[in-house]
Motif scaffolding. Structure first.
Motif, short mmCIF file in Angstrom:
data_model
loop_
_atom_site.label_atom_id
_atom_site.label_comp_id
_atom_site.label_asym_id
_atom_site.label_seq_id
_atom_site.Cartn_x
_atom_site.Cartn_y
_atom_site.Cartn_z
N THR A 174 38.59 41.32 43.61
CA THR A 174 37.24 41.57 43.24
C THR A 174 36.90 40.58 42.22
N PRO A 175 37.61 40.32 41.02
CA PRO A 175 37.00 39.28 40.15
C PRO A 175 36.90 37.82 41.07
N LEU A 180 34.70 46.79 37.52
CA LEU A 180 34.01 45.36 37.57
C LEU A 180 32.85 45.40 38.89
N PHE A 181 33.29 46.08 39.87
CA PHE A 181 32.25 45.93 40.85
C PHE A 181 31.12 46.91 40.70
N ALA A 182 31.42 48.30 40.18
CA ALA A 182 30.31 48.99 39.71
C ALA A 182 29.52 48.39 38.70
N PHE A 192 42.79 43.02 34.64
CA PHE A 192 42.94 42.71 35.88
C PHE A 192 44.10 43.74 36.56
N ALA A 193 45.04 43.81 35.53
CA ALA A 193 46.25 44.45 36.00
C ALA A 193 46.10 46.15 35.72
N GLY A 241 47.63 49.89 47.00
CA GLY A 241 48.09 48.44 46.90
C GLY A 241 47.46 47.65 45.59
N ARG A 242 47.77 48.30 44.29
CA ARG A 242 46.82 47.73 43.26
C ARG A 242 46.64 46.10 43.02
N ALA A 243 47.71 45.49 43.39
CA ALA A 243 47.58 44.14 42.93
C ALA A 243 46.36 43.26 43.53
#
Length: 270
Positions: free
Chosen positions: A175-176, A100-102, A91-92, A167-169
């Protein structure tokens, strides 16, 4: 001491299932989408609607097949959620949310591609719209729009590259979480009975006699539709105003809208 305590899994092993988590969760969502929209809301078909055997056309068998189908999707979703949790270190990483979405989109599309090829055209167990004068048109529409187009969109998103979104975090965690919540909500919703179905399956206590069952049915203004040889599992039509919960006051152990959970409990009990 467990083997993992002596030889803890490497980060590579722990995160290897991340792509498959997306594929499996998307695949399960494709099945739940089918069950919610086509089986329950639109009521265009059941899993075995096109099977012409008189025994299979029994609505109880149709509901049982739908229940087994939903159970299979629960298993796929559970494996996907387990893989997602196991690979949570990913996730990081930049781009993890995109991947994950793709992959979920690809899994969703693959479900509809397989359903179209296998269920509609090879096995012929159902068509998208059973009451249509041109069922092939609806099959192709579903195949292209929800199968090929969605899988292609996922593939393009996956191949698009690029790092994570700004805004990565927040996006990587979001998404998960959203995908997990959608799966957890879609599963129970997909198992709901179609609107207007008033027949419930009731598992009575082992010491309940036929007279007790008839008294319970009369108390809720229902009628018996079917019983299994043991005399403990009954299908009861409650009518439009009947209350399933009232049966618990008359010896019922479980009241369900599908054959699956009551059938399983009856099997374990015997």
């Amino acid at each position: 001491m467990s083997p993992d305590a002596v030889h803890p899994p490497s980060p590579a092993r722990a995160t290897a299932g991340f792509p498959w988590a997306g594929y499996l969760l998307g695949f399960a969502l494709g099945g739940f989408f089918d069950g919610i929209l086509l089986h329950q809301v639109l009521q265009w078909h059941h899993l075995l609607s096109a099977v012409e055997s008189s025994a299979v056309q029994d609505i109880r068998v149709q509901i049982l097949a739908d229940g087994l189908f939903h159970a299979a999707m629960y298993v796929v979703a559970a494996v996907g959620l387990w893989l997602l949790w196991r690979s949570r270190r990913r996730f990081a990483e930049p781009g993890a949310d995109r991947l994950l979405f793709a992959n979920a989109l690809i899994g969703f599309g693959v479900w509809h591609i397989l359903d179209g090829v296998l269920s509609h055209w090879i096995l012929g167990i159902h068509r998208i719209r059973m009451d249509s004068a041109n069922p092939l048109l609806w099959d192709l529409l579903w195949f292209v729009v929800f199968g090929v187009a969605v899988a292609a969109a996922g593939w393009r998103l996956r191949r698009g590259g690029g790092g994570g979104s700004g805004g990565r975090a927040a996006p990587v965690i979001l998404t998960p979480v959203v995908l997990t919540l959608v799966v957890l909500i879609a599963g129970p919703v997909a198992a709901l009975p179609p609107p207007g179905v008033t027949t419930v399956m009731v598992l009575f206590k082992p010491d309940t006699t036929a007279l007790d069952v008839f008294a319970a049915v009369a108390a809720v203004d229902g009628r018996t539709v079917w019983q299994d040889p043991s005399g403990q599992l009954w299908a009861i039509d409650l009518g439009e105003a009947g209350s399933p919960t009232a049966l618990y006051r008359h010896g019922a152990l479980l009241v369900s809208n599908t054959l699956l959970p009551t059938g399983c409990l009856d099997w374990f009990r015997t």
